[in-house]
Design a protein around this motif. Structure first.
Motif, PDB file in Angstrom:
ATOM      1  N   GLN A 170       0.823  -1.212   0.000  1.00  0.00           N
ATOM      2  CA  GLN A 170       0.000   0.000   0.000  1.00  0.00           C
ATOM      3  C   GLN A 170       0.858   1.264   0.000  1.00  0.00           C
ATOM      4  O   GLN A 170       0.392   2.345  -0.366  1.00  0.00           O
ATOM      5  CB  GLN A 170      -0.927   0.026   1.225  1.00  0.00           C
ATOM      6  CG  GLN A 170      -1.751  -1.219   1.432  1.00  0.00           C
ATOM      7  CD  GLN A 170      -2.456  -1.665   0.176  1.00  0.00           C
ATOM      8  OE1 GLN A 170      -3.252  -0.940  -0.409  1.00  0.00           O
ATOM      9  NE2 GLN A 170      -2.161  -2.894  -0.250  1.00  0.00           N
ATOM     10  N   THR A 171       2.114   1.114   0.420  1.00  0.00           N
ATOM     11  CA  THR A 171       3.016   2.261   0.528  1.00  0.00           C
ATOM     12  C   THR A 171       4.160   2.212  -0.469  1.00  0.00           C
ATOM     13  O   THR A 171       4.576   3.239  -0.998  1.00  0.00           O
ATOM     14  CB  THR A 171       3.609   2.338   1.953  1.00  0.00           C
ATOM     15  OG1 THR A 171       2.528   2.373   2.905  1.00  0.00           O
ATOM     16  CG2 THR A 171       4.473   3.580   2.128  1.00  0.00           C
ATOM     17  N   GLY A 207      -8.690   0.705  -8.972  1.00  0.00           N
ATOM     18  CA  GLY A 207      -8.191   1.228  -7.701  1.00  0.00           C
ATOM     19  C   GLY A 207      -6.770   0.788  -7.403  1.00  0.00           C
ATOM     20  O   GLY A 207      -5.962   0.561  -8.302  1.00  0.00           O
ATOM     21  N   ASP A 208      -6.473   0.660  -6.109  1.00  0.00           N
ATOM     22  CA  ASP A 208      -5.124   0.330  -5.670  1.00  0.00           C
ATOM     23  C   ASP A 208      -4.679  -1.045  -6.154  1.00  0.00           C
ATOM     24  O   ASP A 208      -3.495  -1.274  -6.413  1.00  0.00           O
ATOM     25  CB  ASP A 208      -5.060   0.394  -4.139  1.00  0.00           C
ATOM     26  CG  ASP A 208      -3.657   0.650  -3.637  1.00  0.00           C
ATOM     27  OD1 ASP A 208      -2.953   1.490  -4.229  1.00  0.00           O
ATOM     28  OD2 ASP A 208      -3.252  -0.003  -2.657  1.00  0.00           O
ATOM     29  N   SER A 235       6.333   0.277  -3.859  1.00  0.00           N
ATOM     30  CA  SER A 235       6.152  -0.460  -5.104  1.00  0.00           C
ATOM     31  C   SER A 235       6.574  -1.905  -4.914  1.00  0.00           C
ATOM     32  O   SER A 235       7.286  -2.246  -3.960  1.00  0.00           O
ATOM     33  CB  SER A 235       6.991   0.180  -6.221  1.00  0.00           C
ATOM     34  OG  SER A 235       8.375  -0.001  -5.958  1.00  0.00           O
ATOM     35  N   ARG A 250      -3.049  -0.754  -9.493  1.00  0.00           N
ATOM     36  CA  ARG A 250      -1.664  -0.264  -9.408  1.00  0.00           C
ATOM     37  C   ARG A 250      -0.706  -1.416  -9.130  1.00  0.00           C
ATOM     38  O   ARG A 250       0.358  -1.516  -9.747  1.00  0.00           O
ATOM     39  CB  ARG A 250      -1.557   0.793  -8.298  1.00  0.00           C
ATOM     40  CG  ARG A 250      -0.125   1.243  -8.009  1.00  0.00           C
ATOM     41  CD  ARG A 250      -0.080   2.209  -6.841  1.00  0.00           C
ATOM     42  NE  ARG A 250      -0.523   1.604  -5.601  1.00  0.00           N
ATOM     43  CZ  ARG A 250       0.256   0.860  -4.811  1.00  0.00           C
ATOM     44  NH1 ARG A 250       1.505   0.615  -5.156  1.00  0.00           N
ATOM     45  NH2 ARG A 250      -0.214   0.362  -3.684  1.00  0.00           N
ATOM     46  N   ILE A 251      -1.085  -2.302  -8.210  1.00  0.00           N
ATOM     47  CA  ILE A 251      -0.215  -3.422  -7.847  1.00  0.00           C
ATOM     48  C   ILE A 251      -0.110  -4.419  -8.997  1.00  0.00           C
ATOM     49  O   ILE A 251       0.977  -4.950  -9.282  1.00  0.00           O
ATOM     50  CB  ILE A 251      -0.734  -4.087  -6.562  1.00  0.00           C
ATOM     51  CG1 ILE A 251      -0.604  -3.108  -5.388  1.00  0.00           C
ATOM     52  CG2 ILE A 251       0.022  -5.377  -6.265  1.00  0.00           C
ATOM     53  CD1 ILE A 251      -1.307  -3.551  -4.124  1.00  0.00           C
TER      54      ILE A 251
END
Length: 203
Positions: free
Chosen positions: A37-38, A108-109, A40, A112-113
């Motif tokens: 979450q913080t 969402g997040d 990469s 990104r992952i």
């Protein structure tokens, strides 16, 4: 008699050890997801995961051969419950609903992952292979099953290639996810399934 006591003690120790092992494994997956979450995917290290989970690196390597494997498992633990393949009256409706679910979760997040895992996989074949084997292939197999059902029922064209059909349906989602030229949003999801599914319908 002494042997029976020793055996009972051994069995008790084993039964106590299993829950602790399970708890450690869950702590590792939770720690990896928290770090993602913080940071990469590239910057998350086995050392950082071990420190966050409160375990040693050897404990992590007991279950996973690499950082990539930990990351993918942490990802799957969070995402799998969110992407079931819906059952509806028609193959088209099932595909449409599932495509919208994919767009929603990747916007969402999680998206990104996923993009970072795919990017990391360009230099780390193991990471990409783990992602494909554990996440992508099972979902393609589920989609292939729906497409074949549509062919058998006469809903889809009888000569379509299921692999090509899946690329037509889902390829635009990953294109927007990786290139980011246009948004992954509800409007895109609604337009995509209408236009993409038409291409595989029986004339």
């Amino acid at each position: 008699m002494p042997r029976q006591k020793s055996s009972a003690k051994s069995n008790q120790s084993a039964s106590v050890g299993r829950p602790r092992s399970w708890e450690s494994k869950q702590a590792i997956l939770t720690a990896a997801w928290k770090l993602l979450q913080t940071y990469s995917v590239r910057k998350v290290s086995i050392e950082a995961v071990a420190r966050e989970a409160g375990v040693g690196k050897t404990t992590i390597y007991r279950w996973w051969p690499s950082k990539a494997a930990v990351i993918v498992d942490a990802f799957l633990a969070q995402v799998e419950p969110s992407l079931p393949f819906p059952k509806t009256d028609t193959a088209s409706a099932s595909l449409a609903l599932q495509m919208r679910q994919v767009v929603k979760i990747l916007s969402g997040d999680v998206g990104r992952i996923v993009a970072q895992i795919i990017a990391e996989g360009q230099c780390d074949p193991e990471a990409l292979g783990s992602f494909c084997d554990r996440f992508l292939k099972p979902r393609r197999n589920a989609a292939r099953h729906i497409i074949l059902q549509g062919i058998e029922s006469g809903e889809f064209a009888p000569d379509i290639d299921p692999n090509l059909a899946m690329d037509i349906l889902y390829g635009p989602i990953y294109y927007r996810l990786l290139v980011k030229h246009l948004p992954l949003d509800e409007a895109f999801a609604a337009a995509l399934h209408k236009q993409a599914i038409v291409s595989i319908l029986k004339p």
